[in-house]
Design a protein around this motif. Structure first.
Motif, mmCIF file in Angstrom:
data_model
loop_
_atom_site.group_PDB
_atom_site.id
_atom_site.type_symbol
_atom_site.label_atom_id
_atom_site.label_comp_id
_atom_site.label_asym_id
_atom_site.label_seq_id
_atom_site.Cartn_x
_atom_site.Cartn_y
_atom_site.Cartn_z
ATOM 1 N N LYS A 167 -18.955 7.926 12.682
ATOM 2 C CA LYS A 167 -17.678 7.890 13.543
ATOM 3 C C LYS A 167 -17.866 7.437 14.761
ATOM 4 N N ILE A 168 -16.854 6.617 15.087
ATOM 5 C CA ILE A 168 -16.849 5.923 16.409
ATOM 6 C C ILE A 168 -15.593 6.184 16.882
ATOM 7 N N GLU A 169 -15.671 6.888 18.006
ATOM 8 C CA GLU A 169 -14.521 7.371 18.723
ATOM 9 C C GLU A 169 -14.249 6.762 20.021
ATOM 10 N N VAL A 170 -13.161 6.209 20.282
ATOM 11 C CA VAL A 170 -12.583 5.630 21.698
ATOM 12 C C VAL A 170 -11.461 6.432 22.187
ATOM 13 N N ASN A 171 -11.697 7.116 23.364
ATOM 14 C CA ASN A 171 -10.674 7.922 24.000
ATOM 15 C C ASN A 171 -10.263 7.235 25.207
ATOM 16 N N GLY A 172 -9.184 7.399 25.485
ATOM 17 C CA GLY A 172 -8.607 7.156 26.905
ATOM 18 C C GLY A 172 -7.601 5.949 26.893
ATOM 19 N N GLU A 173 -7.144 5.364 28.045
ATOM 20 C CA GLU A 173 -6.181 4.116 28.204
ATOM 21 C C GLU A 173 -6.864 2.865 28.380
ATOM 22 N N LEU A 174 -6.229 2.035 27.755
ATOM 23 C CA LEU A 174 -6.626 0.723 28.083
ATOM 24 C C LEU A 174 -6.101 0.097 29.003
ATOM 25 N N GLY A 175 -6.896 -0.708 29.933
ATOM 26 C CA GLY A 175 -6.447 -1.317 30.975
ATOM 27 C C GLY A 175 -5.748 -2.605 30.851
ATOM 28 N N PHE A 279 -16.922 6.081 22.933
ATOM 29 C CA PHE A 279 -16.706 5.363 23.960
ATOM 30 C C PHE A 279 -15.520 5.367 24.852
ATOM 31 N N ASN A 280 -15.520 5.088 26.321
ATOM 32 C CA ASN A 280 -14.096 5.264 26.882
ATOM 33 C C ASN A 280 -13.415 3.812 27.091
ATOM 34 N N ALA A 281 -12.189 4.210 26.797
ATOM 35 C CA ALA A 281 -11.265 2.874 26.888
ATOM 36 C C ALA A 281 -11.336 2.292 28.143
ATOM 37 N N GLU A 282 -11.576 3.252 29.167
ATOM 38 C CA GLU A 282 -11.423 2.685 30.590
ATOM 39 C C GLU A 282 -12.700 1.728 31.135
ATOM 40 N N ASP A 283 -13.641 1.810 30.307
ATOM 41 C CA ASP A 283 -15.005 0.811 30.432
ATOM 42 C C ASP A 283 -14.899 -0.220 29.715
ATOM 43 N N ILE A 284 -13.499 -0.853 29.045
ATOM 44 C CA ILE A 284 -13.651 -2.047 28.260
ATOM 45 C C ILE A 284 -12.574 -2.967 29.043
ATOM 46 N N THR A 285 -13.164 -4.092 29.203
ATOM 47 C CA THR A 285 -12.224 -5.052 30.028
ATOM 48 C C THR A 285 -12.143 -6.374 29.111
#
Length: 471
Positions: A167-175, A279-285
């Motif tokens: 399972k790969i979880e991605v949480n949060g809002e994308l920038g 993973f946290n969405a906020e960390d993705i650019t």
């Protein structure tokens, strides 16, 4: 007993299971194209066998088709031969073919969903590694080899080892400027091009749940690029709304019956996965690849990693990739001049992708040094883009809207990137020579690709999005 979504679908399709042997898995839908099917059809002929369930087989021509003048004979001899063979084989074995000129023709992983052929809870296979795309609907979908294509033709079943689950979880809002393509490139950069080997991956978390179906397909499409067997997302209201009313989707009482089943397709709260990553969405650019496998990716504003910082056993292959790409470690990629931009492939050729690019480039002009190809994933998408006037926007910007096909994703048709040239591509693979002998590929999202087309160099799209408001 609690089960993961993969286990629920898999177990419902096992015809026979014995300890120490692979399961015999029933396949609901078999998708085929012109490249991996000819030898399989020949195998049936030699053994005097029919296609067991032709009505569960769907064929289209996509890999070897030209994306200009599709009504004219195909110029490349091998391509013409393969497309002709598919036509003959489908006619002989009673399989529906969406060939060139058919209103449903397109990339196999684009037409399945848009026609309502791809449905939750199904098992789907194709002689094509990016079959995992269909997993976005909560289906078990994976690529198979040519000998297995023959196996499915003959029996509608496959011998398969049950995969491990991740399972790969991605949480949060994308920038700003961050899309589904950036999510998947980010995950692969973190776990490597082999990090999912042996697993079937379920993507979950608030970020994934907020995505459209087209964005979910982009993520599942590239599961194979981390070595996974496939990837899937539990179906929800977004899924059901997308499917309803499509050409071959269930209707009437059958729709209600299907919907009731689809709503049971989720991993139980206490289901056990073999591996769980978060993973946290906020960390993705906005992401871009710099090397020759999809795991060699980074945030676009970052520096290319240095060879000396790699594990000693991997330094030689890492340096070889940088040499092939003509770049140096510990430097920026932003500002690197490019020659081509390709927006298309089964990863990013849907209406959502084309609309996003059109909105971004409206009123802008491509750089003089760049050739831009926009290749829709299907005839229906091409027609829709024209109906919405996107073709006029692309034309005004100097972008060429072509006809549907796999195009420059792979060096198998007329759309090749010349040797030594740089292409910012929305496709899924950046292997050596993938887009043509000695071509060099940077994988990115449609937005990042469009930014490169406008500036003529690798560009952080966020710098252009800032002035879009005033544009």
């Amino acid at each position: 007993m609690s089960k993961t979504l993969v286990e629920k679908i898999w177990d419902a399709h096992v015809v026979k299971s014995e300890v120490g042997f692979p399961d015999i898995l029933y396949i609901d839908t078999h998708l085929i194209h012109e490249v991996t099917s000819p030898q399989a059809f020949d195998g049936l002929r030699k053994r005097g066998l029919p296609v067991f369930r032709p009505q569960q087989t769907v064929a289209t021509a996509d890999h070897n088709v030209p994306t200009l003048n599709q009504l004219l004979p195909i110029k490349e001899e091998l391509s013409r031969y393969q497309v002709d063979m598919l036509t003959k084989n489908c006619a002989e074995f009673g399989i529906e073919l969406y060939g060139l000129g058919h209103p449903f023709q397109g990339i196999v992983h684009v037409i399945g969903p848009e026609l309502g052929i791809t449905l939750p809870g199904k098992t789907m296979v194709c002689g094509d590694s990016h079959t995992s795309t269909h997993g976005a609907f909560g289906a078990i979908a994976f690529g198979i080899g040519t000998s297995q294509v023959e196996q499915v033709f003959a029996t509608q079943c496959l011998l398969q080892q049950k995969p491990k689950t991740m399972k790969i979880e991605v949480n949060g809002e994308l920038g700003t400027g961050v899309t589904a393509k950036d999510i998947i490139l980010y995950i692969i950069s973190k776990i490597s091009a082999a990090g999912g080997t042996g697993y079937f991956i379920e993507y979950a978390g608030s970020t994934i749940e907020a995505l459209s179906m087209e964005s979910r397909m982009t993520i599942c499409n590239m599961s194979i690029e981390m070595g996974a067997r496939g990837g899937l997302i539990a179906p929800d209201q977004i899924t059901f709304d997308y499917i309803k009313g499509r050409e071959f989707a269930p209707a009437g009482a059958q729709w209600e019956e299907s919907l009731a089943y689809w709503k049971t397709l989720y991993s139980d709260a206490d289901a056990k996965f073999d591996s769980v990553l978060s993973f946290n969405a906020e960390d993705i650019t906005p992401m871009i690849t710099y090397g020759t496998n999809p795991g060699m990716g980074m945030g676009i504003a970052e520096h290319i990693p240095a060879t000396a910082d790699q594990v000693s056993s991997e330094q030689a292959s890492f340096q070889k990739a940088l040499d092939y790409m003509g770049i140096t470690g510990d430097t920026e990629l932003v500002g690197k001049p490019i020659d081509y931009v390709f927006i298309g492939s089964c990863t990013n050729s849907r209406m959502e992708d084309l609309r996003e690019v059109a909105e971004f480039v409206k009123g802008r002009q491509k750089a003089e040094n760049v050739t831009v190809w926009i290749v829709p994933g299907s005839k229906q998408i091409e027609q829709q883009a024209i109906a919405e006037g996107l073709d006029k926007i692309f034309e005004a910007a100097g972008f060429q809207l072509r006809e549907p096909g796999c195009s420059a994703c792979l060096g198998m048709n007329e759309d090749k990137i010349p040797a030594g040239k740089y292409c910012v591509s929305t496709s899924n693979r950046n292997f050596e020579g993938r887009q043509g002998p000695d071509s060099r590929t940077f994988l990115a999202s449609p937005l990042t690709a469009a930014a490169a087309a406008i500036t003529g160099k690798v560009t952080d799209v966020r710098t252009l999005l800032k002035d879009t408001v005033n544009h």
